[in-house]
Write a protein that holds these residues in place. Structure first.
Motif, short mmCIF file in Angstrom:
data_model
loop_
_atom_site.label_atom_id
_atom_site.label_comp_id
_atom_site.label_asym_id
_atom_site.label_seq_id
_atom_site.Cartn_x
_atom_site.Cartn_y
_atom_site.Cartn_z
N VAL A 288 0.84 -1.10 0.00
CA VAL A 288 -0.01 -0.04 0.07
C VAL A 288 0.98 1.15 0.00
O VAL A 288 1.51 1.75 1.02
CB VAL A 288 -0.97 -0.24 1.22
N THR A 289 1.24 1.81 -1.09
CA THR A 289 2.16 2.77 -1.26
C THR A 289 1.68 4.06 -1.04
O THR A 289 2.50 5.25 -1.28
CB THR A 289 2.83 2.37 -2.78
N GLU A 290 0.29 4.24 -0.83
CA GLU A 290 0.08 5.67 -0.31
C GLU A 290 -1.38 5.40 0.44
O GLU A 290 -2.24 4.85 0.15
CB GLU A 290 -0.46 6.67 -1.67
N TRP A 291 -1.30 5.83 1.49
CA TRP A 291 -2.44 5.99 2.53
C TRP A 291 -2.18 7.15 3.55
O TRP A 291 -1.17 7.90 3.59
CB TRP A 291 -2.39 4.45 3.32
N LEU A 292 -3.03 7.34 4.36
CA LEU A 292 -3.02 8.46 5.30
C LEU A 292 -3.99 9.57 5.01
O LEU A 292 -3.49 10.57 4.13
CB LEU A 292 -1.55 8.86 5.79
N ASN A 293 -5.21 9.44 5.34
CA ASN A 293 -6.31 10.72 5.21
C ASN A 293 -6.99 10.71 6.25
O ASN A 293 -8.06 10.14 6.71
CB ASN A 293 -6.94 10.03 3.83
N ARG A 294 -6.76 11.58 7.39
CA ARG A 294 -7.39 11.73 8.74
C ARG A 294 -8.75 12.14 8.37
O ARG A 294 -9.60 11.67 9.54
CB ARG A 294 -6.47 12.69 9.45
N GLN A 301 -3.61 4.62 13.73
CA GLN A 301 -4.15 3.73 15.15
C GLN A 301 -4.86 2.54 14.55
O GLN A 301 -4.88 1.62 14.95
CB GLN A 301 -4.96 4.67 16.07
N SER A 302 -5.66 2.70 13.50
CA SER A 302 -6.25 1.62 12.92
C SER A 302 -5.62 1.14 11.50
O SER A 302 -5.66 -0.31 11.40
CB SER A 302 -7.76 2.08 12.58
N MET A 303 -5.11 1.95 10.75
CA MET A 303 -4.49 1.34 9.57
C MET A 303 -3.26 0.32 9.87
O MET A 303 -3.27 -0.77 9.28
CB MET A 303 -4.21 2.37 8.50
N LEU A 304 -2.41 1.03 10.54
CA LEU A 304 -0.99 0.07 10.93
C LEU A 304 -1.34 -1.21 11.55
O LEU A 304 -0.86 -2.28 10.87
CB LEU A 304 -0.24 0.80 11.82
N TRP A 360 -4.58 17.70 10.30
CA TRP A 360 -3.79 17.55 9.18
C TRP A 360 -4.39 16.39 8.20
O TRP A 360 -5.08 15.58 8.73
CB TRP A 360 -2.58 16.97 9.71
N PHE A 361 -4.10 16.54 6.87
CA PHE A 361 -4.62 15.55 6.07
C PHE A 361 -3.26 14.38 5.78
O PHE A 361 -3.64 13.14 6.10
CB PHE A 361 -4.70 16.29 4.64
N THR A 370 8.70 17.60 15.77
CA THR A 370 7.77 17.35 16.68
C THR A 370 6.51 16.54 16.14
O THR A 370 6.24 17.11 14.82
CB THR A 370 7.26 18.74 17.46
N PRO A 371 5.72 15.79 16.59
CA PRO A 371 4.61 15.04 15.79
C PRO A 371 3.50 15.78 16.04
O PRO A 371 3.21 16.54 16.96
CB PRO A 371 4.56 13.69 16.49
N TYR A 372 2.78 15.64 14.93
CA TYR A 372 1.37 16.16 14.85
C TYR A 372 0.59 15.46 16.10
O TYR A 372 -0.03 16.29 16.93
CB TYR A 372 0.85 16.05 13.37
N LYS A 373 0.54 14.34 16.04
CA LYS A 373 -0.04 13.69 17.20
C LYS A 373 1.02 12.53 17.91
O LYS A 373 1.27 11.80 17.36
CB LYS A 373 -1.17 12.95 16.78
N ALA A 374 1.51 12.83 19.16
CA ALA A 374 2.30 11.89 19.74
C ALA A 374 1.88 10.40 19.70
O ALA A 374 2.82 9.71 19.59
CB ALA A 374 2.58 12.44 20.95
N GLU A 375 0.55 10.32 19.93
CA GLU A 375 -0.05 8.98 19.99
C GLU A 375 0.23 8.23 18.77
O GLU A 375 0.20 6.85 18.62
CB GLU A 375 -1.54 8.93 20.24
N GLU A 376 0.15 8.82 17.50
CA GLU A 376 0.18 8.26 16.23
C GLU A 376 1.83 7.57 16.24
O GLU A 376 1.88 6.42 15.73
CB GLU A 376 0.09 9.15 15.10
#
Length: 385
Positions: A288-294, A301-304, A360-361, A370-376
């Motif tokens: 899956v060479t492109e993903w991540l669309n919040r 959290q769900s995709m990985l 963030w998209f 610094t991360p957008y979301k540390a939990e990610e």
């Protein structure tokens, strides 16, 4: 090369028959079984607005790349999908190879095996070397470039590319592959990103009715890129994007020739299952060479966990937010004229901070790491232990 010769060559193309040299199902799965679960991103440094700015000598930024790939290694990433551009190759072939060597060394020291993409039909249809445009404020990928430029791609589709242009595109693929054909630092090769995509504004990556799309006009270059690659026969697998492309013929050519499958899905887990399902019957590895669309539920959290459970390679769009501004949604382009806004100076000037949407998209980190979301980031680290 005459127009007559090109037209004759085009008529001889057999789009529906695999080109000799495809790896068997047994061979590609044996190769894949030796690898760890592959996780990474579509990579370019935050200081580059496009492929040219990343690779040309005057804007090559190895120290920035080292810094960002240190962050990637800390997260546990072990691969990167990296775009080249034919104009850089045509202008400075050996210089490009020297920079690719340096990039591969940087990656190797951090346990990362990248792969390279040659052609791309997405976003701006024109391109030139030298200083690249500044980012248009809050505009998703205001500077990303077609490769080759759309005007040449159109003439290639009509059989009207010149001798020099055909040799240029063929040489770009073949001589680059030949230079690195036995290099273990290179994971694989991807011939074409989203052929037929054009400047579409439709967020549905499986749609074949995308506004402004080039469609199957790309099919001749898609097909020929496979001929060129199989003539080289590198030690690494070869792939070309299917789901995510536009044009039934483009998708079919790539599906029947790819050693494994490069699939794009910006949908959530259930939606991505539907995108992947038709390819499972081929019995080949899934990347899956492109993903991540919040906005659409495609989040770490769900995709990985889903990707890891199935050992699908997971390569999200974007790493460090910067000049590409892919933190903004595709829809940020709607109703806007890039050239007009550039002329009017609606740009992020050097030294200015980039605007940041509330949600963030794409992308994972800011320019300071610094991360957008540390939990990610914790999800990446936990699953990549």
């Amino acid at each position: 090369m005459s127009v007559f010769f090109l037209a004759s060559f085009a008529s001889a193309r057999d789009y529906d028959t695999p080109i000799e040299g495809r790896w068997s199902v047994e061979k590609i799965n044996a190769w894949y079984d030796e690898l760890p679960w592959l996780v990474g991103c579509n990579y370019y440094p935050a200081t580059a607005i496009n492929q040219i700015e990343m690779w040309q000598a005057e804007s090559w930024a190895p120290e920035r790349i080292k810094l960002e790939l240190d962050w990637a290694a800390e997260i546990g990433m072990n691969t990167m999908r990296v775009y080249l551009h034919d104009l850089v190759w045509a202008d400075d072939e050996q210089g490009l190879y020297a920079r690719m060597d340096e990039f591969l060394d940087i990656c190797q020291r951090r346990g990362i095996r990248p792969f390279f993409v040659f052609f791309d039909d997405c976003h701006r249809p024109t391109a030139k070397l030298g200083p690249q445009p500044l980012p248009v404020k809050a505009y998703h990928n205001s500077g990303w470039l077609n490769s080759p430029v759309r005007e040449l791609a159109e003439r290639y589709s009509w059989g009207k590319a010149t001798d020099t242009e055909v040799a240029w595109l063929k040489g770009y693929v073949q001589r680059t592959m030949e230079r690195f054909r036995d290099d273990e630092r290179v994971l694989m090769w991807e011939l074409y990103n989203e052929p037929g995509r054009g400047q579409g504004l439709n967020g549905d990556m499986q749609s074949t009715a995308v506004k402004g799309a080039f469609g199957d006009q790309s099919k001749n270059l898609v097909y020929d890129s496979w001929l060129w690659a199989r003539e080289v026969n590198p030690s690494q697998p070869v792939v070309s994007n299917t789901a995510g492309s536009v044009g039934k013929k483009n998708i079919s050519i790539n599906r029947i020739n790819s050693d494994l499958h490069s699939i794009h899905s910006y949908r959530d887990v259930e939606g991505t299952k539907k995108v992947i399902a038709p390819y499972l019957e081929d019995g080949r590895p899934i990347f899956v060479t492109e993903w991540l669309n919040r906005y659409g539920g495609s989040i770490p959290q769900s995709m990985l966990p889903y990707f890891k459970e199935n050992k699908y390679a997971a390569i999200n769009w974007g790493f460090v937010s910067g000049k590409t501004q892919t933190t903004f949604h595709w829809k940020s382009r709607q109703g806007r004229n890039v050239e007009k806004e550039l002329a009017e100076g609606n740009v992020v000037k050097p030294g200015e901070s980039f605007p940041e949407p509330e949600v963030w998209f794409h992308d994972l980190l800011r320019m300071d790491g610094t991360p957008y979301k540390a939990e990610e980031i914790e999800v990446f680290k936990e699953l990549l232990k």
